[in-house]
Design a protein around this motif. Structure first.
Motif, mmCIF file in Angstrom:
data_model
loop_
_atom_site.group_PDB
_atom_site.id
_atom_site.type_symbol
_atom_site.label_atom_id
_atom_site.label_comp_id
_atom_site.label_asym_id
_atom_site.label_seq_id
_atom_site.Cartn_x
_atom_site.Cartn_y
_atom_site.Cartn_z
ATOM 1 N N SER A 79 -94.266 105.720 -12.782
ATOM 2 C CA SER A 79 -95.013 106.137 -13.959
ATOM 3 C C SER A 79 -96.284 105.319 -14.136
ATOM 4 O O SER A 79 -97.357 105.863 -14.416
ATOM 5 N N ALA A 80 -96.180 103.991 -13.952
ATOM 6 C CA ALA A 80 -97.357 103.122 -14.101
ATOM 7 C C ALA A 80 -98.423 103.461 -13.064
ATOM 8 O O ALA A 80 -99.625 103.501 -13.381
ATOM 9 N N ILE A 81 -98.002 103.717 -11.826
ATOM 10 C CA ILE A 81 -98.971 104.048 -10.772
ATOM 11 C C ILE A 81 -99.608 105.405 -11.035
ATOM 12 O O ILE A 81 -100.818 105.588 -10.816
ATOM 13 N N SER A 82 -98.838 106.351 -11.528
ATOM 14 C CA SER A 82 -99.396 107.682 -11.773
ATOM 15 C C SER A 82 -100.445 107.662 -12.880
ATOM 16 O O SER A 82 -101.301 108.564 -12.944
ATOM 17 N N TRP A 83 -100.412 106.641 -13.756
ATOM 18 C CA TRP A 83 -101.454 106.526 -14.777
ATOM 19 C C TRP A 83 -102.830 106.371 -14.133
ATOM 20 O O TRP A 83 -103.838 106.810 -14.702
ATOM 21 N N ILE A 84 -102.894 105.761 -12.968
ATOM 22 C CA ILE A 84 -104.187 105.587 -12.283
ATOM 23 C C ILE A 84 -104.791 106.955 -11.973
ATOM 24 O O ILE A 84 -105.959 107.231 -12.286
ATOM 25 N N GLY A 85 -103.995 107.823 -11.351
ATOM 26 C CA GLY A 85 -104.494 109.148 -11.002
ATOM 27 C C GLY A 85 -104.732 110.026 -12.210
ATOM 28 O O GLY A 85 -105.701 110.798 -12.252
ATOM 29 N N SER A 86 -103.867 109.914 -13.232
ATOM 30 C CA SER A 86 -104.030 110.774 -14.399
ATOM 31 C C SER A 86 -105.245 110.356 -15.228
ATOM 32 O O SER A 86 -105.952 111.216 -15.766
ATOM 33 N N ILE A 87 -105.511 109.052 -15.336
ATOM 34 C CA ILE A 87 -106.716 108.600 -16.041
ATOM 35 C C ILE A 87 -107.963 109.036 -15.283
ATOM 36 O O ILE A 87 -108.966 109.444 -15.885
ATOM 37 N N GLU A 88 -107.902 108.964 -13.961
ATOM 38 C CA GLU A 88 -109.021 109.409 -13.135
ATOM 39 C C GLU A 88 -109.338 110.880 -13.405
ATOM 40 O O GLU A 88 -110.500 111.263 -13.631
ATOM 41 N N ALA A 89 -108.298 111.734 -13.425
ATOM 42 C CA ALA A 89 -108.498 113.159 -13.692
ATOM 43 C C ALA A 89 -108.902 113.398 -15.141
ATOM 44 O O ALA A 89 -109.730 114.270 -15.436
ATOM 45 N N GLY A 141 -93.538 110.903 -14.157
ATOM 46 C CA GLY A 141 -93.108 109.664 -13.516
ATOM 47 C C GLY A 141 -91.998 108.976 -14.287
ATOM 48 O O GLY A 141 -91.038 108.451 -13.694
ATOM 49 N N ALA A 142 -92.099 108.970 -15.617
ATOM 50 C CA ALA A 142 -91.039 108.376 -16.438
ATOM 51 C C ALA A 142 -89.744 109.177 -16.312
ATOM 52 O O ALA A 142 -88.645 108.605 -16.256
ATOM 53 N N ILE A 143 -89.861 110.499 -16.257
ATOM 54 C CA ILE A 143 -88.681 111.354 -16.052
ATOM 55 C C ILE A 143 -88.051 111.066 -14.695
ATOM 56 O O ILE A 143 -86.816 110.995 -14.556
ATOM 57 N N LEU A 144 -88.906 110.870 -13.674
ATOM 58 C CA LEU A 144 -88.396 110.573 -12.337
ATOM 59 C C LEU A 144 -87.603 109.272 -12.323
ATOM 60 O O LEU A 144 -86.533 109.189 -11.700
ATOM 61 N N ASP A 145 -88.110 108.255 -13.004
ATOM 62 C CA ASP A 145 -87.433 106.948 -13.021
ATOM 63 C C ASP A 145 -86.074 107.005 -13.707
ATOM 64 O O ASP A 145 -85.174 106.217 -13.391
ATOM 65 N N THR A 146 -85.915 107.944 -14.645
ATOM 66 C CA THR A 146 -84.672 107.987 -15.421
ATOM 67 C C THR A 146 -83.732 109.127 -15.028
ATOM 68 O O THR A 146 -82.508 108.979 -15.127
ATOM 69 N N SER A 147 -84.300 110.260 -14.571
ATOM 70 C CA SER A 147 -83.462 111.456 -14.378
ATOM 71 C C SER A 147 -83.561 112.091 -13.001
ATOM 72 O O SER A 147 -82.809 113.031 -12.712
ATOM 73 N N GLY A 148 -84.491 111.659 -12.161
ATOM 74 C CA GLY A 148 -84.590 112.192 -10.815
ATOM 75 C C GLY A 148 -85.522 113.395 -10.706
ATOM 76 O O GLY A 148 -86.099 113.871 -11.689
ATOM 77 N N VAL A 187 -106.547 115.955 -21.848
ATOM 78 C CA VAL A 187 -105.409 115.259 -22.452
ATOM 79 C C VAL A 187 -104.110 115.688 -21.779
ATOM 80 O O VAL A 187 -103.223 114.870 -21.518
ATOM 81 N N GLY A 188 -104.003 116.982 -21.470
ATOM 82 C CA GLY A 188 -102.818 117.466 -20.759
ATOM 83 C C GLY A 188 -102.672 116.831 -19.390
ATOM 84 O O GLY A 188 -101.573 116.439 -18.977
ATOM 85 N N ILE A 189 -103.788 116.719 -18.665
ATOM 86 C CA ILE A 189 -103.760 116.066 -17.354
ATOM 87 C C ILE A 189 -103.400 114.597 -17.494
ATOM 88 O O ILE A 189 -102.646 114.038 -16.683
ATOM 89 N N LEU A 190 -103.937 113.942 -18.535
ATOM 90 C CA LEU A 190 -103.707 112.513 -18.738
ATOM 91 C C LEU A 190 -102.235 112.190 -18.934
ATOM 92 O O LEU A 190 -101.712 111.244 -18.340
ATOM 93 N N ILE A 191 -101.555 112.974 -19.741
ATOM 94 C CA ILE A 191 -100.172 112.615 -20.086
ATOM 95 C C ILE A 191 -99.135 113.290 -19.207
ATOM 96 O O ILE A 191 -97.986 112.836 -19.145
ATOM 97 N N GLY A 192 -99.505 114.349 -18.493
ATOM 98 C CA GLY A 192 -98.519 115.135 -17.754
ATOM 99 C C GLY A 192 -97.817 114.373 -16.642
ATOM 100 O O GLY A 192 -96.576 114.266 -16.633
ATOM 101 N N THR A 193 -98.592 113.832 -15.693
ATOM 102 C CA THR A 193 -97.948 113.173 -14.540
ATOM 103 C C THR A 193 -97.293 111.836 -14.896
ATOM 104 O O THR A 193 -96.260 111.500 -14.307
ATOM 105 N N PRO A 194 -97.834 111.027 -15.838
ATOM 106 C CA PRO A 194 -97.074 109.835 -16.234
ATOM 107 C C PRO A 194 -95.741 110.180 -16.898
ATOM 108 O O PRO A 194 -94.740 109.479 -16.684
ATOM 109 N N ILE A 195 -95.712 111.245 -17.700
ATOM 110 C CA ILE A 195 -94.430 111.679 -18.270
ATOM 111 C C ILE A 195 -93.481 112.083 -17.147
ATOM 112 O O ILE A 195 -92.285 111.734 -17.161
#
Length: 469
Positions: free
Chosen positions: A119-129, A427-434, A417-425
């Motif tokens: 999730s933290a790493i995906s913030w880099i790409g989502s902020i860029e977009a 990533g957080a889902i991936l860390d907890t639920s797969g 805003v949708g691009i910014l929050i979509g992939t980090p969310i």
């Protein structure tokens, strides 16, 4: 000061029969003393003209052609298609770099930033977009003020400089500053020129022209990951990133040399047109785009990681999934747009959005490399229209061409805003639920966004399926 009928006739004729697209039409003293600048709305009527003082005796007058003067738009020709070529490389070095982040995501998780989670790493790409879209919206008035060339220079410098700084980064905060913020700001400066200028050169073929230009983002998403993957083991992360920076610098010479503004708005536009949100088709289209973009980029960021962690493919084979996805997206930005010129962009984008969401949901049933490659081909094709068609639709949702830039900017800011929050969310889902939950998240949002855009289409042109829209 009243204009003579003879003067109006000659001035109108000079605009209609202009053979080359120029920023300004030169009207000599005999024709042009006291000519006023007019804005004609979509209905063809002209509001009260802005009077301008006559020029000094013996000097020509330079007047800006109205953005609403449809008859003066060339719809082809060498200069017009050179704008498409230039916009192609602007997309190549803006969205093309953003579309390549999946290969950086995988590399950062396994090598450079092992201590950071997905999730933290995906913030880099989502902020860029996010910055690509947001800065693109905010630079609209700068473009309108005539600083097109300065935006190209600034964007070219920031993207190149950001990549050069990324090549020496070792820590998370350094990567965030270089790749997310510096490169993100640079791509934002390039984005508005890439979409705004084409609507002043094309009307009847605008969707095709936009699709050809937007194909540059897919080609960038193919070439940049391959360059990174092939060079990184040989020359290291630093020189590989510098090589990409040099490619950006070289290819940016093309738009800087060949792109030329044909016409600018007669007056500065507002950043926000609040009345647009009182129009159901526009408001629903913005909401639909926001929802769809929240889920749309989930496969772009996580498809390689999914293939590796699910033991579907080894690292070498999994890498090529992102280039395959982006390669098929080239065709998805061209052919649907060509069809959209015939049947309407609304009809195409709704269909492609819903199919893209369903495909994302189908990833939960994928268990072999063959089916995963088929998914990448199909998803790349159907998701490709989401970058290329919205500007065309927004032209149709604007009551006159003078506020197209404002409404595009508002839409881009909301979608950002949708691009910014979509992939980090995700990533957080991936860390907890797969991954199962990740694909459900992305697929449901994309389908929902497509359905909302479908409602916008009904509000605009009705229920008739064969209606152009």
């Amino acid at each position: 000061m009243a204009r003579s009928p003879d003067l109006e006739s000659r001035a109108s004729s000079s605009l209609t029969h202009a053979s080359t697209p120029e920023l300004a039409i030169k009207v000599d003293e005999e024709q042009g003393a006291g000519i006023s600048r007019e804005i004609v709305d979509a209905s063809g009527t002209a509001p009260e003209a802005e009077k301008e003082p006559p020029p000094p005796i013996g000097e020509p007058v330079s007047k800006v052609v109205s953005v609403n003067n449809i008859g003066a738009i060339p719809n082809g020709g060498l200069v017009a298609w050179l704008q498409v070529a230039g916009a192609f490389f602007l997309f190549f070095n803006s969205w093309g770099i953003v579309n390549s982040f999946g290969v950086f995501q995988t590399y950062y998780e396994s090598e450079l930033l092992q201590d950071s989670n997905a999730s933290a790493i995906s913030w880099i790409g989502s902020i860029e977009a996010f910055l690509l879209m947001l800065v693109g919206a905010l630079t609209g008035p700068i473009y309108d003020a005539g600083y097109f060339r300065e935006l190209l220079w600034a964007g070219s410098f920031l993207v190149t400089f950001g990549l050069m700084m990324l090549s020496i980064c070792k820590e998370y905060w350094q990567v965030l500053l270089a790749q997310a913020f510096c490169v993100g700001f640079g791509t934002g400066c390039l984005f508005v020129p890439s979409v705004a200028i084409l609507s002043t050169y094309f009307t009847t073929h605008i969707a095709t022209a936009m699709g050809l230009a937007a194909a540059g983002s897919s080609l960038g998403g193919v070439l940049y990951p391959i360059i990174f993957y092939r060079l990184q083991p040989l020359i290291g992360f630093g020189w590989t990133t510098r090589t990409i920076g040099f490619i950006v610098l070289a290819t940016q010479l093309i738009p800087n040399l060949c792109m030329k503004v044909r016409v600018l708005p007669a007056s500065k536009r507002k950043i926000v047109d609040w009345s647009a949100f009182r129009e159901p088709p526009y408001a629903l289209f913005v909401v639909g785009g926001f929802l769809a973009f929240m889920g749309l980029y989930t496969p772009f960021f996580y498809i390689q990681l999914f293939a590796i962690q699910s033991n579907i493919a080894d690292t070498n084979l999994a890498f090529y999934l992102l280039p395959i996805l982006n390669a098929s997206s080239i065709f998805g930005r061209i052919f649907p747009n060509m069809v959209a010129d015939k049947v309407g962009p609304f009809n195409i984008i709704v269909l492609c959005a819903i199919i893209s969401g369903i495909l994302a949901l189908c990833l939960n049933a994928v268990s072999s490399i063959g089916s995963l490659i088929v998914f990448c081909i199909l998803y790349g094709f159907f998701s490709g229209s989401f970058v290329s068609l919205p500007p065309t639709i927004l032209v149709g949702l604007s009551p006159n061409r003078g506020i197209i830039g404002t409404r595009m900017g508002m839409n881009f800011a909301c979608v950002a805003v949708g691009i910014l929050i979509g992939t980090p969310i995700a990533g957080a889902i991936l860390d907890t639920s797969g991954f199962t939950a990740v694909w459900i998240f992305g697929g449901v949002l994309t389908v929902l966004g497509g359905c909302v855009i479908g409602v916008a289409r009904v509000c605009k042109i009705g229920w008739k399926l064969t209606a152009f829209g």
